[in-house]
Design an enzyme around this catalytic site. Structure first.
Site, PDB file in Angstrom:
ATOM      1  N   GLY A  46      -2.373 -43.416  87.963  1.00 41.35           N
ATOM      2  CA  GLY A  46      -2.554 -44.857  87.827  1.00 41.35           C
ATOM      3  C   GLY A  46      -1.385 -45.445  87.079  1.00 41.35           C
ATOM      4  O   GLY A  46      -0.645 -44.729  86.393  1.00 41.35           O
ATOM      5  N   GLN A  51       2.543 -51.800  81.737  1.00 44.00           N
ATOM      6  CA  GLN A  51       3.327 -50.635  81.298  1.00 44.00           C
ATOM      7  C   GLN A  51       4.793 -50.712  81.729  1.00 44.00           C
ATOM      8  O   GLN A  51       5.632 -50.000  81.165  1.00 44.00           O
ATOM      9  CB  GLN A  51       2.704 -49.352  81.862  1.00 44.00           C
ATOM     10  CG  GLN A  51       1.336 -49.048  81.265  1.00 44.00           C
ATOM     11  CD  GLN A  51       0.724 -47.827  81.892  1.00 44.00           C
ATOM     12  OE1 GLN A  51       0.074 -47.916  82.943  1.00 44.00           O
ATOM     13  NE2 GLN A  51       0.922 -46.673  81.286  1.00 44.00           N
ATOM     14  N   CYS A  91      -1.767 -40.772  78.885  1.00 44.09           N
ATOM     15  CA  CYS A  91      -1.223 -42.082  79.285  1.00 44.09           C
ATOM     16  C   CYS A  91       0.293 -41.965  79.432  1.00 44.09           C
ATOM     17  O   CYS A  91       0.938 -41.360  78.566  1.00 44.09           O
ATOM     18  CB  CYS A  91      -1.560 -43.132  78.227  1.00 44.09           C
ATOM     19  SG  CYS A  91      -0.963 -44.790  78.620  1.00 44.09           S
ATOM     20  N   LEU A  92       0.818 -42.542  80.491  1.00 43.31           N
ATOM     21  CA  LEU A  92       2.266 -42.453  80.704  1.00 43.31           C
ATOM     22  C   LEU A  92       3.045 -43.202  79.628  1.00 43.31           C
ATOM     23  O   LEU A  92       4.235 -42.982  79.448  1.00 43.31           O
ATOM     24  CB  LEU A  92       2.607 -43.010  82.091  1.00 43.31           C
ATOM     25  CG  LEU A  92       2.012 -42.228  83.255  1.00 43.31           C
ATOM     26  CD1 LEU A  92       2.320 -42.901  84.576  1.00 43.31           C
ATOM     27  CD2 LEU A  92       2.472 -40.774  83.255  1.00 43.31           C
ATOM     28  N   HIS A 133      -9.201 -47.227  82.568  1.00 44.52           N
ATOM     29  CA  HIS A 133      -7.981 -47.056  81.776  1.00 44.52           C
ATOM     30  C   HIS A 133      -6.943 -48.112  82.136  1.00 44.52           C
ATOM     31  O   HIS A 133      -6.351 -48.742  81.254  1.00 44.52           O
ATOM     32  CB  HIS A 133      -7.435 -45.636  82.027  1.00 44.52           C
ATOM     33  CG  HIS A 133      -6.188 -45.296  81.278  1.00 44.52           C
ATOM     34  ND1 HIS A 133      -6.156 -44.406  80.243  1.00 44.52           N
ATOM     35  CD2 HIS A 133      -4.907 -45.733  81.430  1.00 44.52           C
ATOM     36  CE1 HIS A 133      -4.911 -44.316  79.782  1.00 44.52           C
ATOM     37  NE2 HIS A 133      -4.143 -45.100  80.482  1.00 44.52           N
ATOM     38  N   GLU A 134      -6.735 -48.312  83.444  1.00 43.27           N
ATOM     39  CA  GLU A 134      -5.700 -49.267  83.885  1.00 43.27           C
ATOM     40  C   GLU A 134      -6.090 -50.707  83.588  1.00 43.27           C
ATOM     41  O   GLU A 134      -5.238 -51.511  83.177  1.00 43.27           O
ATOM     42  CB  GLU A 134      -5.431 -49.104  85.393  1.00 43.27           C
ATOM     43  CG  GLU A 134      -4.962 -47.738  85.819  1.00 43.27           C
ATOM     44  CD  GLU A 134      -3.838 -47.167  84.985  1.00 43.27           C
ATOM     45  OE1 GLU A 134      -3.749 -45.934  84.871  1.00 43.27           O
ATOM     46  OE2 GLU A 134      -3.039 -47.953  84.417  1.00 43.27           O
ATOM     47  N   HIS A 137      -5.293 -51.617  80.159  1.00 44.46           N
ATOM     48  CA  HIS A 137      -3.869 -51.920  79.942  1.00 44.46           C
ATOM     49  C   HIS A 137      -3.609 -53.409  80.163  1.00 44.46           C
ATOM     50  O   HIS A 137      -2.839 -54.032  79.435  1.00 44.46           O
ATOM     51  CB  HIS A 137      -2.994 -51.112  80.904  1.00 44.46           C
ATOM     52  CG  HIS A 137      -2.581 -49.760  80.398  1.00 44.46           C
ATOM     53  ND1 HIS A 137      -1.891 -49.565  79.229  1.00 44.46           N
ATOM     54  CD2 HIS A 137      -2.757 -48.528  80.929  1.00 44.46           C
ATOM     55  CE1 HIS A 137      -1.660 -48.268  79.055  1.00 44.46           C
ATOM     56  NE2 HIS A 137      -2.169 -47.618  80.066  1.00 44.46           N
TER      57      HIS A 137
HETATM   58  O1  K2U Z   1      -2.103 -45.638  82.670  1.00 45.46           O
HETATM   59  C1  K2U Z   1      -1.491 -44.595  82.712  1.00 45.46           C
HETATM   60  O2  K2U Z   1      -0.722 -44.238  81.826  1.00 45.46           O
HETATM   61  C2  K2U Z   1      -1.739 -43.670  83.854  1.00 45.46           C
HETATM   62  C3  K2U Z   1      -2.638 -42.557  83.459  1.00 45.46           C
HETATM   63  C4  K2U Z   1      -3.980 -42.880  84.058  1.00 45.46           C
HETATM   64  C5  K2U Z   1      -5.111 -42.016  83.611  1.00 45.46           C
HETATM   65  C6  K2U Z   1      -5.288 -41.696  82.289  1.00 45.46           C
HETATM   66  C7  K2U Z   1      -6.374 -40.920  81.916  1.00 45.46           C
HETATM   67  C8  K2U Z   1      -7.267 -40.450  82.852  1.00 45.46           C
HETATM   68  C9  K2U Z   1      -7.077 -40.787  84.155  1.00 45.46           C
HETATM   69  C10 K2U Z   1      -6.013 -41.575  84.523  1.00 45.46           C
HETATM   70  C11 K2U Z   1      -1.867 -41.326  83.893  1.00 45.46           C
HETATM   71  O3  K2U Z   1      -2.134 -41.005  85.174  1.00 45.46           O
HETATM   72  S1  K2U Z   1      -1.969 -40.063  82.745  1.00 45.46           S
HETATM   73  C12 K2U Z   1      -1.484 -38.671  83.541  1.00 45.46           C
HETATM   74  C13 K2U Z   1      -2.578 -38.053  84.328  1.00 45.46           C
HETATM   75  C14 K2U Z   1      -2.242 -37.411  85.469  1.00 45.46           C
HETATM   76  C15 K2U Z   1      -3.227 -36.793  86.210  1.00 45.46           C
HETATM   77  C16 K2U Z   1      -4.557 -36.822  85.814  1.00 45.46           C
HETATM   78  C17 K2U Z   1      -4.904 -37.493  84.669  1.00 45.46           C
HETATM   79  C18 K2U Z   1      -3.896 -38.111  83.903  1.00 45.46           C
HETATM   80 ZN    ZN Z   2      -2.132 -45.546  80.345  1.00 43.43          ZN
END
Ligand code: K2U
Ligand code: ZN
Length: 167
Positions: A46, A51, A91-92, A133-134, A137
């Site tokens: 996501g 971000q 979180c990225l 989560h998104e 943000h």
């Molecule tokens: O918003 C973001 O930074 C994207 C996150 C979204 C996310 C966070 C926690 C749980 C689910 C989704 C990134 O995708 S974090 C990296 C990641 C990659 C694969 C699976 C879960 C999290």
């Molecule tokens: Zn995030």
């Protein structure tokens, strides 16, 4: 197509409240395309426009195993949520940090797609977590804010130190 730089916690721009999108034009379509490329390249499941320092209510999500089911959600609205689950999140914008967060088990989200059609998605599992989560943000909220003040302090100093080293 371009990869977009991702803001890193504790950058204050991540706390910005994103504005609703009134017109779905080429700028929005190009942004969605670049956000998707950035998400897949991270890799992540996501990414919110917040971000990448664009404060508009747009998120991209692909929680599929096959990584070929991209969802672009414009002006997403949480209509219903039910149940509760604890799961580890990352979180990225907070690289290298993972912790358990409580989320609703299932959500119902209304949004506009890139063609301007109103759509409704009912989600559970990882897609539900990702949508929550998104959407947070877009309201300037990051998952670490659910953690204790001590944990947040430690995460903040770790990432600030990392930023100084890589600067
Ligand atoms: O918003 C973001 O930074 C994207 C996150 C979204 C996310 C966070 C926690 C749980 C689910 C989704 C990134 O995708 S974090 C990296 C990641 C990659 C694969 C699976 C879960 C999290
Ligand atoms: Zn995030």
């Amino acid at each position: 197509m371009s990869l977009l730089p991702i803001l890193r916690y504790p950058d204050l721009r991540l706390k910005t409240l994103a504005a609703p999108i009134d017109e779905i034009d080429d700028d929005i379509r190009n942004l969605a395309r670049d956000m998707a490329e950035t998400m897949y390249g991270a890799p992540g499941i996501g990414l919110a426009a917040t971000q990448v320092d664009i404060h508009k209510r747009l998120i991209v999500v692909d929680a599929s195993e096959t990584r070929d089911q991209l969802l672009v959600l414009i002006n997403p609205e949480l209509i219903e949520s039910e149940g509760s689950r604890f799961g580890e999140e990352g979180c990225l914008s907070v690289p290298g940090i993972y912790d358990k967060i409580e989320r609703a088990e299932r959500v119902v989200v209304d949004y506009l797609d890139l063609d301007g059609n109103r759509r409704r998605i009912e989600a559970g599992g990882m897609l539900s977590v990702c949508l929550q989560h998104e959407m947070e943000h877009l309201d300037g909220k990051i998952f670490v804010e659910y953690l204790s003040a001590l944990k947040q302090k430690r995460i903040r100093s770790k990432l600030l130190k990392q930023a100084r080293i890589t600067a």
